[in-house]
Design a protein around this motif. Sequence first.
Motif, PDB file in Angstrom:
ATOM      1  N   LEU A   1      60.269  44.624  77.712  1.00  0.00           N
ATOM      2  CA  LEU A   1      61.259  45.698  77.810  1.00  0.00           C
ATOM      3  C   LEU A   1      62.590  45.248  77.218  1.00  0.00           C
ATOM      4  N   SER A   2      63.099  44.113  77.656  1.00  0.00           N
ATOM      5  CA  SER A   2      64.382  43.640  77.116  1.00  0.00           C
ATOM      6  C   SER A   2      64.227  43.060  75.726  1.00  0.00           C
ATOM      7  N   LYS A   3      63.085  42.436  75.471  1.00  0.00           N
ATOM      8  CA  LYS A   3      62.863  41.747  74.199  1.00  0.00           C
ATOM      9  C   LYS A   3      62.979  42.687  73.010  1.00  0.00           C
ATOM     10  N   HIS A   4      62.509  43.927  73.171  1.00  0.00           N
ATOM     11  CA  HIS A   4      62.459  44.846  72.031  1.00  0.00           C
ATOM     12  C   HIS A   4      63.516  45.943  72.083  1.00  0.00           C
ATOM     13  N   LEU A   5      64.422  45.870  73.056  1.00  0.00           N
ATOM     14  CA  LEU A   5      65.530  46.820  73.074  1.00  0.00           C
ATOM     15  C   LEU A   5      66.656  46.394  72.144  1.00  0.00           C
ATOM     16  N   GLY A   6      66.657  45.132  71.738  1.00  0.00           N
ATOM     17  CA  GLY A   6      67.706  44.643  70.851  1.00  0.00           C
ATOM     18  C   GLY A   6      67.421  43.232  70.408  1.00  0.00           C
ATOM     19  N   ALA A   7      68.344  42.672  69.651  1.00  0.00           N
ATOM     20  CA  ALA A   7      68.202  41.297  69.188  1.00  0.00           C
ATOM     21  C   ALA A   7      68.232  40.347  70.387  1.00  0.00           C
ATOM     22  N   ALA A   8      67.811  39.108  70.155  1.00  0.00           N
ATOM     23  CA  ALA A   8      67.754  38.118  71.220  1.00  0.00           C
ATOM     24  C   ALA A   8      69.113  37.978  71.908  1.00  0.00           C
ATOM     25  N   GLY A   9      69.087  38.016  73.238  1.00  0.00           N
ATOM     26  CA  GLY A   9      70.306  37.825  74.000  1.00  0.00           C
ATOM     27  C   GLY A   9      71.134  39.066  74.229  1.00  0.00           C
TER      28      GLY A   9
ATOM     29  N   ALA B   1      66.000  46.905  82.633  1.00  0.00           N
ATOM     30  CA  ALA B   1      66.735  45.964  81.783  1.00  0.00           C
ATOM     31  C   ALA B   1      68.133  46.501  81.598  1.00  0.00           C
ATOM     32  N   GLU B   2      69.082  45.613  81.345  1.00  0.00           N
ATOM     33  CA  GLU B   2      70.454  46.028  81.107  1.00  0.00           C
ATOM     34  C   GLU B   2      71.074  45.191  80.001  1.00  0.00           C
ATOM     35  N   THR B   3      72.119  45.708  79.393  1.00  0.00           N
ATOM     36  CA  THR B   3      72.788  44.953  78.345  1.00  0.00           C
ATOM     37  C   THR B   3      73.486  43.742  78.956  1.00  0.00           C
ATOM     38  N   VAL B   4      73.403  42.624  78.241  1.00  0.00           N
ATOM     39  CA  VAL B   4      74.026  41.387  78.716  1.00  0.00           C
ATOM     40  C   VAL B   4      75.543  41.518  78.672  1.00  0.00           C
ATOM     41  N   ALA B   5      76.047  42.032  77.565  1.00  0.00           N
ATOM     42  CA  ALA B   5      77.496  42.187  77.402  1.00  0.00           C
ATOM     43  C   ALA B   5      77.959  43.517  77.999  1.00  0.00           C
ATOM     44  N   THR B   6      79.165  43.538  78.453  1.00  0.00           N
ATOM     45  CA  THR B   6      79.790  44.765  78.933  1.00  0.00           C
ATOM     46  C   THR B   6      80.930  45.142  77.989  1.00  0.00           C
ATOM     47  N   ILE B   7      81.391  46.370  78.098  1.00  0.00           N
ATOM     48  CA  ILE B   7      82.519  46.830  77.299  1.00  0.00           C
ATOM     49  C   ILE B   7      83.638  47.250  78.245  1.00  0.00           C
ATOM     50  N   ARG B   8      84.832  46.693  78.040  1.00  0.00           N
ATOM     51  CA  ARG B   8      85.980  47.036  78.874  1.00  0.00           C
ATOM     52  C   ARG B   8      86.550  48.388  78.454  1.00  0.00           C
ATOM     53  N   TYR B   9      86.953  49.159  79.431  1.00  0.00           N
ATOM     54  CA  TYR B   9      87.622  50.425  79.136  1.00  0.00           C
ATOM     55  C   TYR B   9      89.006  50.430  79.781  1.00  0.00           C
TER      56      TYR B   9
ATOM     57  N   LEU C   1      81.744  55.307  76.071  1.00  0.00           N
ATOM     58  CA  LEU C   1      80.355  55.768  76.073  1.00  0.00           C
ATOM     59  C   LEU C   1      79.770  55.818  74.665  1.00  0.00           C
ATOM     60  N   SER C   2      80.546  56.297  73.704  1.00  0.00           N
ATOM     61  CA  SER C   2      80.041  56.395  72.332  1.00  0.00           C
ATOM     62  C   SER C   2      79.712  55.019  71.767  1.00  0.00           C
ATOM     63  N   GLN C   3      80.558  54.028  72.017  1.00  0.00           N
ATOM     64  CA  GLN C   3      80.299  52.687  71.507  1.00  0.00           C
ATOM     65  C   GLN C   3      79.054  52.089  72.158  1.00  0.00           C
ATOM     66  N   ILE C   4      78.867  52.322  73.440  1.00  0.00           N
ATOM     67  CA  ILE C   4      77.666  51.834  74.125  1.00  0.00           C
ATOM     68  C   ILE C   4      76.416  52.434  73.486  1.00  0.00           C
ATOM     69  N   SER C   5      76.460  53.735  73.187  1.00  0.00           N
ATOM     70  CA  SER C   5      75.312  54.409  72.583  1.00  0.00           C
ATOM     71  C   SER C   5      75.039  53.898  71.175  1.00  0.00           C
ATOM     72  N   ILE C   6      76.094  53.700  70.391  1.00  0.00           N
ATOM     73  CA  ILE C   6      75.930  53.196  69.021  1.00  0.00           C
ATOM     74  C   ILE C   6      75.255  51.828  69.035  1.00  0.00           C
ATOM     75  N   ASP C   7      75.650  50.979  69.969  1.00  0.00           N
ATOM     76  CA  ASP C   7      75.073  49.637  70.045  1.00  0.00           C
ATOM     77  C   ASP C   7      73.588  49.675  70.399  1.00  0.00           C
ATOM     78  N   ALA C   8      73.185  50.653  71.219  1.00  0.00           N
ATOM     79  CA  ALA C   8      71.792  50.729  71.673  1.00  0.00           C
ATOM     80  C   ALA C   8      70.889  51.475  70.707  1.00  0.00           C
ATOM     81  N   ARG C   9      71.463  52.276  69.839  1.00  0.00           N
ATOM     82  CA  ARG C   9      70.693  53.209  69.016  1.00  0.00           C
ATOM     83  C   ARG C   9      69.618  52.576  68.122  1.00  0.00           C
TER      84      ARG C   9
END
Length: 378
Positions: A233-241, A260-268, A276-284
Motif C-alpha cells: 500500500l505505501s510502497k506504490h503510493l509514491g517514491a521510497a520514503g 498508510a499516510e504521507t511521511v512528510a507534513t505540510i505546514r499551514y 489542500l491543493s498542494q497535498i493533492s498535487i503531491d499524491a496525484r
Amino acid sequence: MRWVDARVGQAINIRQRPPTFSFFPTFQGATREGVHSTLFATEPWNIVQHILEKLSDANARRQALAFLVQSRDFFTAAQNSDVSAAKPLLLYYSFLNLAKCLCVKRKGTALGMVQHGLSEKLPTTPGAIHGSVSIDILKSPATSAFVMFANVLGANLPQPAATKTHVEIRSQDFLAQVLIGHRIYCQADNIKERFISLDRIEYMQDVGTQEAWLRVRAYADDFTRLGYGLTDLSKHLGAAGVWRNVNCSVVIDGRRIIEAETVATIRYGHRPSQVLSQISIDARPRLWRSVTAYPPYRKYYLYVPSAAQVLLNQLLTIYLATFYFGSITRYKPEQFDQILKSPIGPFVFEFFSNQPTQFLYLMASEFMEQEVAKAAIT
C-alpha cells in the motif's frame, strides 16, 4: 516497510464538513480558499467551450475553439462508427485536438506546428498481437503534441537512454495501465490484476502544530487475494520514503482495513484549506480514478506495477492506447481485425465502449480545475 503508529491528528473539517479528496480540492476566493463542489454536466463540451471563450489572447482563443470544434465532431462521428472500422482513429484525433485545447488554455498563447510525437510499431512475428509505441521525448519536444500534453498535466515522462531521443514502451505495459476493462485485459493476457481499489483518502491535520497530511485506507483482502503484500500500500503510493504504513485496528463487515499516510507534513498558516491543493498535487502521480454517477463521483485506485513497467499519467495512458489502436486501424486495418479476434479483443471493445466518455469528463475536470461528473438525470 514496517508498520508504525499513525501520526496523532484528526480529519480536516472546513465549515463543519470534511472536504472530499480531489485533484482540485479548492479555489482561490476573494479573501480565502473555497472548497470545490462537483460540477454536474450532461454535455462537458459546453463547459470546455465556455472556459476557452475566456482566453484573453484573441489568436489563442480562435485556435483553441477551432480545435474544440474538430475534437467534438470527431468524437460524435466515433460514436456512430464501428470499433472494427474507423472508431479508434476518429477518437484519437478527437483526443489529440482536445489535448491541444488544453495546451493552449494552460499556455495562454496559440500553438505553432504540432506533430504527433508518437509512432506505432507492430511485431513481425505471425500471430503476435503486442507491439510498441515510440515516444519522441528529446528530438522535437516543442512540436510534440504528446510531450506538450504531458507538460501541461505536470506529468513526468521517462528519459531516453544515452544517445537516444526516443523511449519505446511495449503495448502490454501501457494497456495494462488502462483502468477501464483492466480485469478483462488481465484475464486475456494471463497476468495478475494490478489495480487495487482504495476505500478512503482523507486530509488530516494536527491543530496544535498546524500541519496537514494525507491518509489512505484500503481493504487488506484486496491485496492478499492477488498475492500482494500488505506493505505494498505505501510502497506504490509514491517514491521510497514518501509514504509509510500505519497500524490500524478497523474492521468493516469482517474485513480488515489497512492504512498508510504521507511521511512528510505540510505546514499551514491560518487554515488547513491553504495547503489542500498542494497535498493533492503531491499524491496525484500514483493515483488512478474513474468517474462515477454516485457520490463522491470519483473512485480512486492504486496501481501495482511490474518491475519493468514505466508508469505514465492516467490521461497519457488512455491517449497512448487510443493512438496505438488508431494508428493500426489507419495503416494496418487487417492487423487490427486480428487484434479484435485475439484474446484481448473483448478488452479493446470494452475500451472503446466506455473509455471515451471517461476521458472526456476527466479532461473537462482539467479545464475547469474542478471535478466534473455526469448529471444523473433520467
